[in-house]
Every structure is written in C-alpha cells, then in structure tokens.
Scaffold this active site. Structure first.
Site, PDB file in Angstrom:
ATOM      1  N   GLU A  58      -7.823  11.378 -33.888  1.00 50.17           N
ATOM      2  CA  GLU A  58      -7.078  11.144 -35.064  1.00 50.17           C
ATOM      3  C   GLU A  58      -5.723  12.056 -35.482  1.00 50.17           C
ATOM      4  O   GLU A  58      -4.752  11.606 -35.586  1.00 50.17           O
ATOM      5  CB  GLU A  58      -7.890  11.500 -36.523  1.00 50.17           C
ATOM      6  CG  GLU A  58      -7.348  10.862 -37.570  1.00 50.17           C
ATOM      7  CD  GLU A  58      -6.436  11.742 -38.418  1.00 50.17           C
ATOM      8  OE1 GLU A  58      -5.649  11.120 -39.234  1.00 50.17           O
ATOM      9  OE2 GLU A  58      -6.229  12.930 -38.169  1.00 50.17           O
ATOM     10  N   ASP A  96     -12.037  15.512 -34.151  1.00 47.04           N
ATOM     11  CA  ASP A  96     -10.852  16.083 -33.310  1.00 47.04           C
ATOM     12  C   ASP A  96     -10.093  17.063 -34.388  1.00 47.04           C
ATOM     13  O   ASP A  96     -10.414  16.710 -35.472  1.00 47.04           O
ATOM     14  CB  ASP A  96      -9.937  15.381 -32.757  1.00 47.04           C
ATOM     15  CG  ASP A  96      -8.956  14.579 -33.318  1.00 47.04           C
ATOM     16  OD1 ASP A  96      -9.902  13.637 -34.335  1.00 47.04           O
ATOM     17  OD2 ASP A  96      -7.901  14.409 -33.123  1.00 47.04           O
TER      18      ASP A  96
HETATM   19 ZN   LIG Z   1      -8.051  14.550 -40.678  1.00 45.86          ZN
HETATM   20 ZN   LIG Z   2      -5.445  16.068 -39.920  1.00 45.99          ZN
END
Ligand SMILES: [Zn+2]
Ligand SMILES: [Zn+2]
Ligand SMILES: [Zn+2]
Ligand SMILES: [Zn+2]
Lengths: 481, 481
Positions: A168, A102
């Site tokens: 993340e 992501d």
């Molecule tokens: Zn990263």
């Molecule tokens: Zn990042």
C-alpha cells in the site's frame, strides 16, 4: 434490537495486554515496502499475519501478485486473503474488510524519539512505533475481534472476508487487478454485501468519524526543453531562451495565493453546493486552531472552519510540487537547465470527470505557453490520475457503523470526507458494486508517515470494540441500500 | 623594433614532443580540488610544478593558505609562487602571470572516450585529458617558455612573477586575501607592471583573441516559507497558502522569454552603447551557427550575431537556476513544500554597481510578493556577488599581446569580452592597480569542465610561442598607460 455486547467488551478489556503484545510483535517486523532490502520482512509480516488468523481457525491464503513492475528482480509480497468462519454461514451477511501490513520507511536517525520498530508505550498510553496506526493497529483490530468473540463465547455475527496487502505504501502494485478478479462471480470476494476499510484517521483527536468521501488526484508534468545540454549562464545568459524562465511563467498562471485555480472551466465541473450540504459543516468537530496546529502556522486560506472544511473536502485544489531538472541543492550553481519538468496536481471532487480536467489543463497550459512566444518546446502530460469517491452515508453500512460508534464512544460520529485519496476505496466500490465505509481507528495526531508515529492505547482497545460492534450492528441493520 | 624570435620559435618546435610529455605528466596527476580524497593529488601537482620551475632555475615558494573554510579537517593546497630569473633585473619590466593547477572532476563513466587522466592524442593532434586546456596546458606554457629561452640561448626579456593556485575550480578559497597581501609594497608581487592570465578560450576555433572584459554575477535567493513542515496536498490543498505557488508567481515576474529583465531601473544602470563600440561587433569572428552549435539548438534570443554578442558581453542577463526545498526527483510526489528557495542570478556589466542592483532586486521582489497578498514569509537575499571587469584594450599590455598574436598566428586577434566571470581578474586589477590581460591558449571547442576536454597540439605549441613572444613585445612596448 440492539445486540448485547457486554461480554464481548469485557473480554476485549481483559485481553488488552495480549492485544498490545500482538501489536508489539507486528511493529517489530520492519515491513517497509519501499525498500528493496526489506522485502523479505514484508513477506515475513504477511506470513505472520496469516498464521495469527489461521491459529484462530480462519481460512487463509497467500496469493501471489507476481513480479514488481519496473523492478522485475523483485517479487511482490502476497495479498493475504481469508474468510472467517472458515465455512460460510449463508444465513449471515458477508462483510469484506481491507487493510495493509506494509509500512512507511523509518530510521531512528530521521528524528524518532524511540526505536521505530520497537513499540514504546509512554505514561499517557501513546504507543509509538512505525505502523502502529498505519495500518497494523487496525489490521490487528480484526484479528482481536475474532479472538475476543471466541474467548467470550459470542457467536460471530457475519461472514468476514479479509484482504490485506503488503504494497500500500508503494502504490498498491498489482492489487487493483487482483481485487477486480476476485470480486467476479464465484471468486473469493464475490459474496461481499458491503466493504469496510480501516486505514484513515479521525478529523481531530476527540471525536470519532465515519468517512464517506475522498478527493481524487490528477498529477501533471509540464516539460519545457530547448538547448541540447545544460548551459553556463555566464556564456549563454542573454542569448538563449531559457526553459526555466518559461516554466515559472507558465506555472505562475495556474493558481493564485488563495488557492483559486486559474484554469477556465474547472469550477464549472464542480457539483453545486446545496443548502442541505452547506448545513453539515457547522456541526463538524473541527476548529481553526485544529488547522493552525496541523499546519504549524497561521497561513491558512480561510478564516472560517466551514470554508476550510469545504476547501479540503468538496472543492478542487491545485498544488505545485516542484521542478525536476533544475538546480535543487543548497548553495549556488550558475546553470541554465536545458530541460525542466514542473510538477503539479489537482485534487478533484464530484462531478469532475478526470479526462475533462485533463483537456482543460492541456489547453490552458498550451495557451499560456503560446503567449510567451518561446522557441522552446512544451509538453504537458498526465502522470497519473485517480478519481474522487463519495458514498451514501445513509446506507445501512454507515448507519450500522454510526450505532457502533455511539455504543463504544458514547457520541455520534461526525460524517466526514477527506481531502486526500485512498485509491483502493474506489476499486472496491467499483469491483463489488457495494457500499464502502471508511471506519478509522486512530486520531489526527497519530503522525502516520512521519517520525514518532503512534496509536493511542484507547483508540486501539476501544477501536477493537468498535470493529466488533460494527459487525454486530451491520448484521442487524435493515437492508435498505 | 620587432624582436627577433626565430631561434626561440625553432627551439619550441624542436622541443614540442618534450613539452607534450610535460603535459602528459601533469594530466596524469588527478588534481581535482572538489574531491576531498584527491586533495593529496592536488598538493602533489603543486609540488611537481614547483620542481619543474626550480629545475629551470626559478625561485619558487609553496605558500600555505591554511584550512579550508567550512571543512576544517582539510588543508588548502598551497599557492605556488615564483620569480624568474631568480634574481630580479631592475632594468626590465615585471610581468605577473596567473594560472591554476587544479582541475574539474572527471570519471571515465561520465562518458569520456578515453581515460580522463591519461593524455590521449588523436590523429588530428587533439590532446584529450582533464586539465589539458583548463588550465594545465597554459600553465605549462610558461614553463616551456622559460626552458625554450634557455635552450635557445635567448635572453629572458622580463622579470616573470608567477602565481599558480590549486583551488580555482572550487571557488579559489583563500586566494583573494593572499593576492591582496602579496601585492602590498615590499611583498612578492609588489613590482608587477602588468598582469597576464591565460585561463580562458578563443571565441571560436580559428581566430585567436584577447579578452578585455568579463561580466559580473550577483546571485540571489528568494526564500518563501509558511507551514511548520511539509504538507500532504490531499489534506491541505485548498486550505493552506502554498509557498511554492507564491514562489513561481514571483519568479515569473523577473524576466521574459526574450531575456528582458523586468526589474525597473536595471537597464538605466547599463553604460550606453556608443557608435564606436557598436561598430566593433561586426568584425568579430563569430556566426549564428557558432551559437547554434554550442547551444545544441536554435532557441537563441536574437537572429543577428551583433545582438547576440552584445547580449552575451555588454548587457545584463537574468537566469533562474532552480528551486531548493521542492520536489525535484523523477516521478510524482504530492507534497506541499513548507519552505522553498528560488535561485536566480543577474550577470552584470558596466556601470552596474552591485549594491544598486541588490536594492532594485530586493524592492522589486518584495513588491511583487506584496501584490500576492500572501500570509507566507518572503526573504530575498544575495548569495554572492562578483563585479564585472573591463580593461583598456589600448594599454601597452594589450598592444604587445596583439603584436605577439600577429607574429605567431599571422592574424590580428579579435578583441573580445566574455559573458562569464573569472573573479581573480578583478582581484589582480584591484590589488596591483595595473592592467590585466586575458590571453587564451585554447579554443571554444576544448570542452573545459565537460567530458572529453582537450587542447589542440597546435594551440599548445603555437601558444607556447605566443606566451614567449608576448613577453618580448611587452618588454619593448612604449609605456603609455
Ligand atoms: Zn495506510
Ligand atoms: Zn500510509
Ligand atoms: Zn580555468
Ligand atoms: Zn575551469
């Protein structure tokens, strides 16, 4: 015996355009985890990654992580896990690698010079695009490594376990529990001998580094309330005790201009500086001009690079981030806010125990508030906390990586720590019980999280060589822990 | 000789329903000056008001105030000015009245119990609706006064000049210059002998008041900047001097929890409290419970009503409103803001000269910042300032109003000041050179600017009697200035 990597390196060079095309395809999928309406693109990106690896013969699985906490109408993107070769070779070491597919939000109107979701390469080989360096480039590095080995006909030196997540940039929702479960005996990550994460950056632009430490972060709120609702300062100014007055007075006692934390007991928790450690900072490739350039000003605390690096890596810091509930727009509004919440965080270092820090913070803040003699109510609490992490850079995981850096970049890497946090690092260390290495691909000017994010062509292609070389050296390194 | 008002009063009573119907029509026009898309409704409201008065024989004009500064695509609503009778009677005094026909924004979803733009009368005679008390009720009071005189066949006691604006709730754009110009010899307001403004509220709910003083307001920004852009606290915490740290330390020195301004020299500018003035506060209809009720808490500074009233009316106060540029949303964000702007204001009182206050503020803030030894940059500046206003309550304009209150409410009014500002008051005083009276119609619980704004039926109808009586008494009062 140093592995012979010549044909691998040549194959990487020969396939450079193909690898860049792979990055172009990845950047074109706007896998922004923070934006609800992009969730299908995040999933699409995960599936694309899975297919790339499957077509190279890896065993891949898309693991369901359930609903998004607090947004139950949203499903979390899957964790993409895999192994290569598909069938484990018990004579080889097993290396677990992590990355995320992501990306941060991006809009042309934020000030990008090029379309953020279209890889644009300039004449200096800078490849602009959201996710190019954070973290699609490094993730695809592992895909490239597998493909180049196959095309070069070089035996793959390790069993590779892969863990790629899609949340993340939005707090790695659901991942911790998943990692912990999958590291248990008999589970997917159980056989890992060491972990390698490529999701950070060189300290500067010229010299590669290996990262063995991260600071932790404890984030606090100071909530002060009194009146039943916001008040007009004309009517109530001079007759009511104002929460905002109390808040700035309390927050003004936390830290001084030179970053010295005023909370008694904090520095007593910090591991003392040894002579040996003190000597390490001098040789790091970093200058005060590097700092001034990244700051965009000369408003640093220290004049020396050693103190600056220590201030960033090995000492705690306290930053005041803002105030919720007060007037925050441009212009003028004569409101007395009824309830304000000041936000600050402490970056923690060895050997600060988070709960000890909490206690020092609470008792100091309450004491400072008490001194004011206010009738308002104060509530100081932790929003979240993540612990610092420090690994041994003498571990074979690091010595192997250092040899790989020397091989491909012709220079010894700096051993660095970082001021920020990558919480998954500590999770992997604790769940596997093994050494974790941070092996960056991009450089300090890559502008992850900013406009005009980029990855240099050289960092991507040589980085692909580096990741592959690391696997060869790590396969050979004597097993001293 | 007390005027005979019996037939006037009876006519007002007989026409109460008709007057309420007039208010209902006015409330139904959502003349919200702050919302661009409502601008046609503001203009419609002004035109409706003009027609109401024209149909009663007044001479009315809609005066163009030009484009809205900073929003050049928007035209300002007109100032509705008029005179009644249409032809001036030189044997009578001339009274200039002011009000505004625009209202605050309102949406049912804000928490209103009834449709905000539909007048809803409950069984206690509370008439709910946006603008009911602020300021459509009082403005229509003047219309009702004219109509009731005509219907009662009572000679109109004064020459009435009217000034009704449509931008009061959005800074009275364009009005100051207009008033100043129209007060010049030969112009529309030139002949005013006194001014009456009905746009404020009783101190409590039971006892009417006349208001002779307002505090001023000087609004300041403290801008502190350093880094070239916002920073990540992990990377820069402990190495950069943080503007937010400096700001809370500087703002923390401005005022203490008990509202005592810490800027040296401020209190020396305040007119000393005389024995005579000190005695006035005791008799004002106000209790500490009134304060606690309006505060919604017991977090007042003083325990005594006299000190509380003085804190609100006759002493300066300093409120910190908020911070622009820092993190202000819910949740946690680990940003180091590059530039923050703290906002605070000082309510000023006699004899504080605004520019003297400015100088004291600038030099204190700069001195406090200097003490920090920061490399960041500070810029402290005035956003806007409006002077305090105090009129003589012994002027015939006030004594006439006091007699009118006694006549209709059977009680002597409190002589009050207010903590807030109504900047147009000072403009009228300076432009006309005449006494200005604030003659409120509504009460302290009317919730102007809040949800469920209302005007009590009694305040509206008796208030209409009051405004008419005031004109009779003011016509008779001996002309001692
Ligand atoms: Zn990263
Ligand atoms: Zn990042
Ligand atoms: Zn008003
Ligand atoms: Zn208003």
């Amino acid at each position: 015996m140093a592995p012979n990597l010549d044909s691998y390196f040549k194959t990487v060079d020969d396939n450079a355009d193909h690898f860049i095309e792979r990055l172009r395809q990845a950047v074109a999928i706007p896998s922004v985890s923070a934006e609800e309406e992009r969730r299908p693109d995040v999933v699409k990106m995960g599936m694309w990654l899975k297919e790339q690896l499957e077509s190279l013969g890896a065993h891949m699985e898309a693991r369901d992580l359930g609903k998004q906490p607090g947004k139950e109408h949203l499903h979390l993107p899957p964790a993409i896990v895999g192994s290569y070769p598909a069938k484990k070779d018990d004579s080889k070491r097993t290396i677990l690698v992590y990355g995320h597919y992501d990306v941060q939000p991006a809009n042309l109107s934020d000030g990008w010079n090029t379309e953020p979701f279209k890889l644009s390469i300039d004449d200096k080989g800078r490849m602009y695009g959201r996710g190019s360096t954070d973290d699609k480039g490094p993730v695809l590095g592992w895909v490239n490594v597998i493909e180049a080995h196959q095309k070069a006909g070089v035996d793959f030196p390790v069993n590779l376990l892969m863990c790629f997540e899609g949340m993340e940039e939005y707090g790695s929702e659901g991942l911790d529990d998943f990692i912990i479960a999958e590291c248990k005996p008999g589970k997917f990550f159980a056989d890992a001998d060491a972990v390698c994460i490529s999701d950070n950056y060189w300290l500067g632009t010229e010299k590669p580094c290996l990262t063995y430490g991260l600071r932790g972060c404890s984030y606090y709120s100071i909530e002060i309330s009194g009146p039943g609702q916001d008040l007009h300062s004309g009517v109530f100014g001079g007759t009511a005790q104002e929460p905002m007055t109390d808040l700035v007075r309390v927050m003004g006692t936390l830290v001084d201009t030179n970053g010295r934390i005023q909370i008694p007991g904090i520095y007593e928790l910090v591991a003392p500086l040894t002579k040996e450690e003190q000597g390490l900072y001098e040789n790091i490739a970093f200058t005060m001009d590097n700092l001034y350039e990244s700051l965009g000003s000369k408003t640093g605390i220290f004049d020396k690079k050693e103190e600056t690096l220590m201030g960033r890596w090995r000492y705690p810091s306290l930053s005041i981030h803002g105030v919720e509930g007060a007037f925050s727009a441009p212009g003028a509004k004569t409101v007395i806010p009824a309830k304000v919440v000041g936000k600050f965080s402490i970056r923690t270092v060895p050997d600060m125990e988070p709960h000890e820090v909490d206690q020092l913070v609470y008792s100091y803040v309450n004491e400072q508030f008490k001194k004011l003699g206010s009738k308002n109510k104060l509530n100081c609490y932790l929003q979240h906390s993540g612990k610092w992490w420090v690994a041994s850079p003498k571990h074979w995981n690091f010595t192997a990586a250092a040899k790989a850096v020397e091989k491909v970049w012709k220079v010894q890497p700096d051993l660095t720590r970082e001021g920020g946090s990558i919480p998954v690092t500590l999770t992997f260390e604790q769940a596997t019980g093994k050494n974790v290495l941070l092996l960056p691909m991009g450089s300090s000017t890559d502008a992850a999280h900013s406009i005009n994010e980029k990855l240099d062509r050289g960092n991507y292609i040589t980085g692909t060589k580096l990741l592959g070389s690391y696997l060869h050296y790590v396969a050979e390194e004597p097993m001293k822990e």
